[in-house]
Design a protein around this motif. Sequence first.
Motif, PDB file in Angstrom:
ATOM      1  N   LEU A 135       0.821  -1.208   0.000  1.00  0.00           N
ATOM      2  CA  LEU A 135       0.000   0.000   0.000  1.00  0.00           C
ATOM      3  C   LEU A 135       0.859   1.265   0.000  1.00  0.00           C
ATOM      4  CD1 LEU A 135      -2.676  -1.159   2.578  1.00  0.00           C
ATOM      5  CD2 LEU A 135      -3.142  -0.552   0.193  1.00  0.00           C
ATOM      6  N   LEU A 136       2.024   1.199   0.655  1.00  0.00           N
ATOM      7  CA  LEU A 136       2.902   2.367   0.737  1.00  0.00           C
ATOM      8  C   LEU A 136       3.763   2.553  -0.506  1.00  0.00           C
ATOM      9  CD1 LEU A 136       4.043   1.966   4.439  1.00  0.00           C
ATOM     10  CD2 LEU A 136       2.595   3.799   3.541  1.00  0.00           C
ATOM     11  N   ARG A 139       4.128   5.842  -2.633  1.00  0.00           N
ATOM     12  CA  ARG A 139       3.619   6.987  -1.857  1.00  0.00           C
ATOM     13  C   ARG A 139       4.738   7.541  -0.980  1.00  0.00           C
ATOM     14  NH1 ARG A 139      -2.279   6.978  -1.163  1.00  0.00           N
ATOM     15  NH2 ARG A 139      -3.173   5.051  -1.987  1.00  0.00           N
ATOM     16  N   GLY A 243      -2.515  10.703   1.268  1.00  0.00           N
ATOM     17  CA  GLY A 243      -3.778  10.045   0.958  1.00  0.00           C
ATOM     18  C   GLY A 243      -3.981   8.696   1.625  1.00  0.00           C
ATOM     19  N   LEU A 244      -3.186   8.373   2.632  1.00  0.00           N
ATOM     20  CA  LEU A 244      -3.274   7.047   3.240  1.00  0.00           C
ATOM     21  C   LEU A 244      -2.876   7.102   4.706  1.00  0.00           C
ATOM     22  CD1 LEU A 244      -3.579   3.906   2.833  1.00  0.00           C
ATOM     23  CD2 LEU A 244      -1.119   3.894   2.355  1.00  0.00           C
ATOM     24  N   LEU A 246      -2.344   4.272   7.930  1.00  0.00           N
ATOM     25  CA  LEU A 246      -2.279   2.858   8.291  1.00  0.00           C
ATOM     26  C   LEU A 246      -2.017   2.717   9.785  1.00  0.00           C
ATOM     27  CD1 LEU A 246       0.091   1.469   5.477  1.00  0.00           C
ATOM     28  CD2 LEU A 246      -2.419   1.514   5.472  1.00  0.00           C
ATOM     29  N   ILE A 255      -6.699   0.224   7.559  1.00  0.00           N
ATOM     30  CA  ILE A 255      -6.400   1.037   6.385  1.00  0.00           C
ATOM     31  C   ILE A 255      -7.474   2.108   6.244  1.00  0.00           C
ATOM     32  CG2 ILE A 255      -6.027   1.016   3.885  1.00  0.00           C
ATOM     33  CD1 ILE A 255      -5.681  -2.121   4.258  1.00  0.00           C
ATOM     34  N   ARG A 256      -7.047   3.333   6.028  1.00  0.00           N
ATOM     35  CA  ARG A 256      -7.989   4.418   5.714  1.00  0.00           C
ATOM     36  C   ARG A 256      -7.448   5.193   4.531  1.00  0.00           C
ATOM     37  NH1 ARG A 256     -12.339   7.343   8.096  1.00  0.00           N
ATOM     38  NH2 ARG A 256     -13.189   8.493   6.310  1.00  0.00           N
ATOM     39  N   ASP A 257      -8.207   5.224   3.442  1.00  0.00           N
ATOM     40  CA  ASP A 257      -7.823   5.984   2.249  1.00  0.00           C
ATOM     41  C   ASP A 257      -9.081   6.532   1.596  1.00  0.00           C
ATOM     42  OD1 ASP A 257      -8.986   3.787   1.036  1.00  0.00           O
ATOM     43  OD2 ASP A 257      -7.098   2.923   0.320  1.00  0.00           O
ATOM     44  N   ASP A 259     -11.032   5.299  -0.366  1.00  0.00           N
ATOM     45  CA  ASP A 259     -12.101   4.307  -0.486  1.00  0.00           C
ATOM     46  C   ASP A 259     -12.792   4.011   0.842  1.00  0.00           C
ATOM     47  OD1 ASP A 259     -11.607   3.980  -3.226  1.00  0.00           O
ATOM     48  OD2 ASP A 259     -10.009   2.529  -2.821  1.00  0.00           O
ATOM     49  N   GLU A 261     -12.614   3.010   5.128  1.00  0.00           N
ATOM     50  CA  GLU A 261     -11.844   2.317   6.151  1.00  0.00           C
ATOM     51  C   GLU A 261     -12.102   0.815   6.067  1.00  0.00           C
ATOM     52  OE1 GLU A 261     -11.428   4.095  10.188  1.00  0.00           O
ATOM     53  OE2 GLU A 261     -12.399   2.231  10.857  1.00  0.00           O
TER      54      GLU A 261
END
Length: 335
Positions: A135-136, A139, A243-244, A246, A255-257, A259, A261
Amino acid sequence: MRVCRVGLVGAGGVAQRHARVLAGFDDTELVGVTDVRPAAAEALAGAYDARTFTDVHELLAAAPDAVYVCVPPFAHGPVEEAVVAAGVPLFVEKPVAVDLVTAERIADRVARRGLLTAVGHHWRYLPVVRQARELLAGRRVRMVNGTWWDRVPPVDWWSRRDRSGGPVVEQAAHVLDLVRVLVGEATEVTAYGDGSPPPVDGADIDSVTAAVLRFDTGAVGTLSAACVLGWKHRAGLEILADGLALTVTEDGLLIRDADGERRLPADPEAARVAVDRAFVDAVRGVGDDVRVPYAEGLATHRLALALADSARTGAPVRLATPTAAVPDPGVTVDA
């Protein structure tokens, strides 16, 4: 090699856990145990039909295929030197020492010998750590907040700085190891302890420690450690990237982004099995998934000691030559 014959140095709680895991493998045999407390060695060996040995040299004379060193921080050094001199693959529980001189001496001997080693940072084997890295990837990580709020473990050496290194070295090392994996290498740290020991006889460690870290990527971070509770309250990381957000713990990944949680569960017991499975497979020559060899464990230990030194002196500590973390197999992280 059909069966991996393992010797254990140490018979405390961590050694008991490794013995239990190793006994569950059909290709592994516990051949013997040695401990400075003969009764403890006899009890652990007896539970697995293994032998007891008076010391590491007698254990090595039994020609094990690998040796696990599960001793308190202050007891590291001579045991590893004996195992390395014998050329036997070595698994060392964290922290790898109570100081830096001992750990660097062992690392040098391991490197000269080209020996297979592993350090027990089992958090590296949590699938959610790999998922966090994915995910990272690509970024920019801006900030990390590491936490370990816990109790004083029920062993007499733990609350002595010269025996354990203190909570940052002995407990928070798992969190610091993941900081290196997910955020990068710290180049400067400043830490403060409260100068007041927990309410335990003979304690001389700080009850709480707060630290600030600066990373080679430009990210900044904090770490807080405490040992004044009667339970393990919190241990993990919060990571903020563009934008992220964790949150990584032994139990899962939050995860919160854009889209929303979501949470991915994790199984810490499976990770404890995986770290042993990977080492045994490497010893047997059927696998190559040791994620924390000794040199990598030393890099995490160096960071923990830098924080402990800063808290002791009240001055910033620079880490002049950071060593890049070993990436997990199959994961690519953009620089």
